[in-house]
Design an enzyme around this catalytic site. Structure first.
Site, PDB file in Angstrom:
ATOM      1  N   GLU A  81      36.542  41.019  29.548  1.00  0.00           N
ATOM      2  CA  GLU A  81      35.532  42.064  29.747  1.00  0.00           C
ATOM      3  C   GLU A  81      34.204  41.455  30.177  1.00  0.00           C
ATOM      4  O   GLU A  81      33.914  40.291  29.914  1.00  0.00           O
ATOM      5  CB  GLU A  81      35.338  42.857  28.448  1.00  0.00           C
ATOM      6  CG  GLU A  81      36.568  43.591  27.968  1.00  0.00           C
ATOM      7  CD  GLU A  81      36.948  44.763  28.859  1.00  0.00           C
ATOM      8  OE1 GLU A  81      36.093  45.199  29.676  1.00  0.00           O
ATOM      9  OE2 GLU A  81      38.090  45.236  28.753  1.00  0.00           O
ATOM     10  N   TYR A 112      40.600  37.653  37.874  1.00  0.00           N
ATOM     11  CA  TYR A 112      41.435  38.836  38.059  1.00  0.00           C
ATOM     12  C   TYR A 112      42.310  38.718  39.304  1.00  0.00           C
ATOM     13  O   TYR A 112      43.360  39.345  39.402  1.00  0.00           O
ATOM     14  CB  TYR A 112      40.551  40.068  38.191  1.00  0.00           C
ATOM     15  CG  TYR A 112      40.066  40.621  36.872  1.00  0.00           C
ATOM     16  CD1 TYR A 112      40.743  41.662  36.245  1.00  0.00           C
ATOM     17  CD2 TYR A 112      38.920  40.119  36.255  1.00  0.00           C
ATOM     18  CE1 TYR A 112      40.304  42.186  35.040  1.00  0.00           C
ATOM     19  CE2 TYR A 112      38.478  40.629  35.044  1.00  0.00           C
ATOM     20  CZ  TYR A 112      39.169  41.662  34.443  1.00  0.00           C
ATOM     21  OH  TYR A 112      38.730  42.168  33.248  1.00  0.00           O
ATOM     22  N   ASN A 194      32.203  48.302  36.622  1.00  0.00           N
ATOM     23  CA  ASN A 194      31.495  49.112  35.632  1.00  0.00           C
ATOM     24  C   ASN A 194      30.152  48.508  35.242  1.00  0.00           C
ATOM     25  O   ASN A 194      29.317  49.176  34.636  1.00  0.00           O
ATOM     26  CB  ASN A 194      32.361  49.350  34.389  1.00  0.00           C
ATOM     27  CG  ASN A 194      32.828  48.047  33.732  1.00  0.00           C
ATOM     28  OD1 ASN A 194      32.088  47.079  33.658  1.00  0.00           O
ATOM     29  ND2 ASN A 194      34.067  48.041  33.266  1.00  0.00           N
ATOM     30  N   GLU A 203      40.247  43.433  39.511  1.00  0.00           N
ATOM     31  CA  GLU A 203      41.342  43.857  40.380  1.00  0.00           C
ATOM     32  C   GLU A 203      40.922  44.958  41.351  1.00  0.00           C
ATOM     33  O   GLU A 203      41.612  45.209  42.344  1.00  0.00           O
ATOM     34  CB  GLU A 203      42.535  44.318  39.536  1.00  0.00           C
ATOM     35  CG  GLU A 203      42.432  45.713  38.915  1.00  0.00           C
ATOM     36  CD  GLU A 203      41.445  45.812  37.768  1.00  0.00           C
ATOM     37  OE1 GLU A 203      41.034  46.939  37.437  1.00  0.00           O
ATOM     38  OE2 GLU A 203      41.092  44.762  37.190  1.00  0.00           O
TER      39      GLU A 203
END
Length: 303
Positions: A81, A112, A194, A203
């Site tokens: 994260e 990722y 985000n 991804e």
């Protein structure tokens, strides 16, 4: 026995997101040999490494191993994260001695996605032609919060160009196959993270590239993206003074096929490889321990 000559034992202490996975895939999937993964906590004192997923640690740390970390053992802190979405659980400093994350400065780096060479030589290349597109701009999102900058960018951009939106927030849940079909059918995909943090490129970028859409990205700086993928493989929101200017550029590429296809030149040399979470994380942990026996400790985990 020297750890370099016997199998390395890694204990999966907390199943990531409580999802189990097969424990005998290191050699077949990643060509990593001499690696034994287990979820049996009876091996806590014998394990060479203990893999612990941050998102699954209890706030009071009550579900962490009950023993003092033996001198020979690596406690591996795994987190995928961004800092904005990482709970600051107290009491973890000086507890772990190996970091595993997407960041380039992690002890064990598992991004990722990545680009890997598709050709060994310099033979003639066939230019990639994306599939037929019936949508200009698409976005699949579930975590939709008005305070997120990506939502603000979307709301501004949607004033000037139609954006086909999907995801739980829009009550248009998609299956894995639908996800692939949607992105493949779009000329441009909003690969909006985000939150914007160093190396946090998920991804969202690599799937769009793999499925034949041009990613329009929001996240870290363009310079940071260009450490991972060529600069002409994506469009960065920071390159434009406004969302209106970005929309005008997307329409220009829509009308000019030659300009649009320049965003696929990277395919002459590379193909997309996406991370196989969390099996790859566990196997790379094992390989790291084999190669790194020196002492270290993470004194300031969140920094």
């Amino acid at each position: 026995m020297n750890p370099g000559h016997r199998p390395v034992l890694v204990l999966i202490w907390l199943w990531p997101f409580n999802q189990t996975f097969e424990l005998d895939l290191c050699s077949s999937l990643f060509n990593i040999h001499g690696c034994v993964l287990t979820a049996n906590r009876d091996f806590i004192e014998k394990a060479d490494g203990v893999l612990i997923h941050h998102r699954d640690i209890a706030w009071d740390a009550s579900n962490l191993p009950w023993i003092l970390r033996p001198p020979h053992q690596k406690w591996i802190w795994m987190n995928s994260e961004s800092p904005s979405n990482t709970a600051r659980i107290p009491g973890l400093d000086d507890l772990f001695n190996v970091s595993l994350s997407y960041r380039r400065d992690a002890d064990i780096r598992v991004p990722y996605g990545s680009l890997v060479p598709v050709h060994d030589g310099f033979e003639d290349f066939v230019d990639f032609l994306p599939s037929e597109k019936d949508k200009l701009v698409c976005w699949i999102v579930s975590n939709y919060k008005p305070e997120h900058r990506r939502v603000q960018y979307y709301e501004q951009l949607s004033k000037y160009v139609q954006i086909h939106v999907y995801g739980e927030f829009f009550e248009r849940r998609v299956s894995e196959q639908e996800y692939k079909d949607i992105i493949s059918s779009c000329k441009f995909y909003l690969s909006f993270e985000n939150s914007a943090h160093k190396d946090y490129i998920t991804e969202k970028l690599f799937n769009a590239m793999d499925l034949g859409a041009v990613p329009v990205v929001f996240g870290p700086s363009r310079k940071n993206y260009e450490r991972f993928v060529p600069g002409d493989a994506f469009i960065h929101v920071d390159d434009f003074p406004s969302m209106r200017a970005l929309a005008k550029y997307l329409f220009l590429l829509h009308r000019n096929q030659a300009l649009y296809l320049r965003y696929f030149r990277w395919r002459r040399r590379f193909q997309v490889k996406t991370a196989y979470f969390p099996v790859e994380n566990a196997c790379l942990s094992c390989e790291y321990i084999r190669q790194n026996r020196q002492y270290q400790v993470l004194t300031n985990l969140y920094r």
